[in-house]
Design a protein around this motif. Structure first.
Motif, PDB file in Angstrom:
ATOM      1  N   ARG A 151       0.818  -1.206   0.000  1.00 49.67           N
ATOM      2  CA  ARG A 151       0.000   0.000   0.000  1.00 49.67           C
ATOM      3  C   ARG A 151       0.861   1.269   0.000  1.00 49.67           C
ATOM      4  O   ARG A 151       0.535   2.255  -0.673  1.00 49.67           O
ATOM      5  CB  ARG A 151      -0.943   0.004   1.202  1.00 49.67           C
ATOM      6  N   THR A 152       1.958   1.269   0.741  1.00 47.73           N
ATOM      7  CA  THR A 152       2.840   2.441   0.738  1.00 47.73           C
ATOM      8  C   THR A 152       3.452   2.662  -0.634  1.00 47.73           C
ATOM      9  O   THR A 152       3.605   3.809  -1.077  1.00 47.73           O
ATOM     10  CB  THR A 152       3.937   2.272   1.791  1.00 47.73           C
ATOM     11  N   GLU A 153       3.798   1.576  -1.338  1.00 47.11           N
ATOM     12  CA  GLU A 153       4.346   1.709  -2.685  1.00 47.11           C
ATOM     13  C   GLU A 153       3.284   2.224  -3.654  1.00 47.11           C
ATOM     14  O   GLU A 153       3.578   3.050  -4.528  1.00 47.11           O
ATOM     15  CB  GLU A 153       4.895   0.365  -3.153  1.00 47.11           C
TER      16      GLU A 153
ATOM     17  N   ASP B 294       0.599   4.109  -2.901  1.00 47.49           N
ATOM     18  CA  ASP B 294       0.346   5.525  -2.621  1.00 47.49           C
ATOM     19  C   ASP B 294       1.465   6.401  -3.177  1.00 47.49           C
ATOM     20  O   ASP B 294       1.210   7.487  -3.717  1.00 47.49           O
ATOM     21  CB  ASP B 294       0.207   5.742  -1.115  1.00 47.49           C
TER      22      ASP B 294
ATOM     23  N   ALA C 161       9.803  10.662   1.194  1.00 45.03           N
ATOM     24  CA  ALA C 161       8.862  10.359   2.270  1.00 45.03           C
ATOM     25  C   ALA C 161       9.657  10.207   3.559  1.00 45.03           C
ATOM     26  O   ALA C 161      10.895  10.275   3.559  1.00 45.03           O
ATOM     27  CB  ALA C 161       8.054   9.098   1.969  1.00 45.03           C
TER      28      ALA C 161
ATOM     29  N   HIS D 282       9.198   8.286   7.805  1.00 44.47           N
ATOM     30  CA  HIS D 282       8.396   7.641   8.838  1.00 44.47           C
ATOM     31  C   HIS D 282       9.160   7.733  10.142  1.00 44.47           C
ATOM     32  O   HIS D 282      10.337   8.124  10.168  1.00 44.47           O
ATOM     33  CB  HIS D 282       8.064   6.185   8.470  1.00 44.47           C
TER      34      HIS D 282
END
Length: 340
Positions: A45-47, A49, A124, A126
């Protein structure tokens, strides 16, 4: 290193940013959710987005606010591309400092220095379990940087004197470069002039926004389009606070650029669709009437009834009859006493 400076979103982003704008909506009427699209494309999902924000994957606004969807034709287009799925997965692969240093063949400390100087732009971030910021970089961009012969001197040997002086002064352009890139993502996703103005306002302190947008109705309209920092749904969580701090512009020149762009975008939004204002029919046309007290008003005491009115009662009539009898008795007694 050459940099693109054609728009605010490219002032600090390197020339290796290959993101493109969203194309027109697909003509196919079949749509799938973003979660299902990620699974069918073989992406986390992160890829997925990140692929949407980079323009690799075209997504459209859904029916619900904030919802995104992907056309079936777009999925088929990506699946038919050369080297699928490895090529697509590689284009959205982001790495941290350790893996990035391995790609460039340098020590982690040198990699961090290059990023602090703004030569490597984060895509990005985190937070780790210690709530420390972990910056992420596109692997493809790092490969391009390492393959460029102009950067060979930066990867080996001693840092140039000028760059060492900047590092000694404590420079760190990673947050600023991330903000510039993230703003580009938000502007690419924005639909309409107010949404674009709200994206820019998201990076400014509310005080700066109030100084630029003085009309309260425009500010209220703008507030609905401000974007939340990427830190989780709870704005009071520690991660959200750190993200909010990273998202707020700090440097004077950066703030000046954002304020100028905000003023321009608000003018365009106001001309396109003015902010809603209270209807003139709802505004008071005259001063409100004074409230009337519910307490009784005490007036003058009632007038006492006249004698004739008082005699109308039975008690008064009885008293009058007795007075008449007493008067006649007195007159009779007086006449008797005067006889010879």
């Amino acid at each position: 290193m050459s940099r693109q400076r054609t728009t605010i979103t490219q002032r600090t982003v390197t020339a290796f940013d290959t993101g493109v704008g969203q194309a027109a909506a697909a003509k196919d009427d079949s749509w799938v959710t973003t979660g299902r699209a990620a699974r069918e494309l073989g992406l986390r999902r992160t890829e997925f987005d990140l692929g949407v924000r980079l323009g690799r994957i075209r997504a459209e606004a859904g029916r619900a606010p904030g919802e995104r969807r992907v056309a079936r034709a777009e999925i088929e287009r990506l699946r038919a591309g050369p080297g699928f799925p490895e090529a697509l997965r590689r284009s959205v692969h982001a790495v941290g400092t350790a893996e990035g240093a391995d790609l460039l063949g340098v020590a982690k400390t040198r990699f961090t220095r290059l990023a602090r100087l703004g030569l490597l732009v984060p895509v990005a971030f985190h937070l780790n379990r210690y709530r420390a910021v972990v910056w992420l970089y596109l692997a493809d961009e790092l490969r391009l940087f390492g393959d460029d012969e102009k950067h060979a001197a930066l990867l080996t040997g001693r840092m140039p004197e000028g760059l060492r002086g900047l590092l000694d002064s404590g420079i760190d352009l990673r947050p600023r470069n991330w903000r510039s890139r993230h703003l580009g993502f938000l502007l690419r996703e924005a639909e309409g002039p107010w949404a674009r103005a709200g994206a820019v306002a998201s990076f400014l302190d509310p005080l700066h926004v109030a100084q630029v947008v003085r009309d309260p109705y425009d500010r209220s309209r703008l507030h609905t389009f401000r974007r939340r920092p990427p830190g989780g749904p709870n704005p009071e969580s520690p991660g959200a606070r750190i993200a909010a701090d990273l998202m707020r512009a700090r440097d004077d020149d950066e703030i000046a650029w954002l304020r100028a762009d905000l003023a321009r975008l608000v003018d365009e939004a106001r001309a396109h669709h003015p902010a809603p204002r209270p209807s003139t029919s709802c505004r008071p046309t005259s001063a409100p009437e004074p409230l009337v007290s519910r307490r009784p008003v005490l007036g003058p005491p009632p007038a006492r009834p006249a004698a004739s009115a008082r005699q109308d009662t039975p008690a008064a009539a009885d008293r009058a009859r007795r007075r008449g009898l007493l008067t006649r008795w007195r007159h009779r007694s007086a006449r008797t006493a005067t006889r010879p």
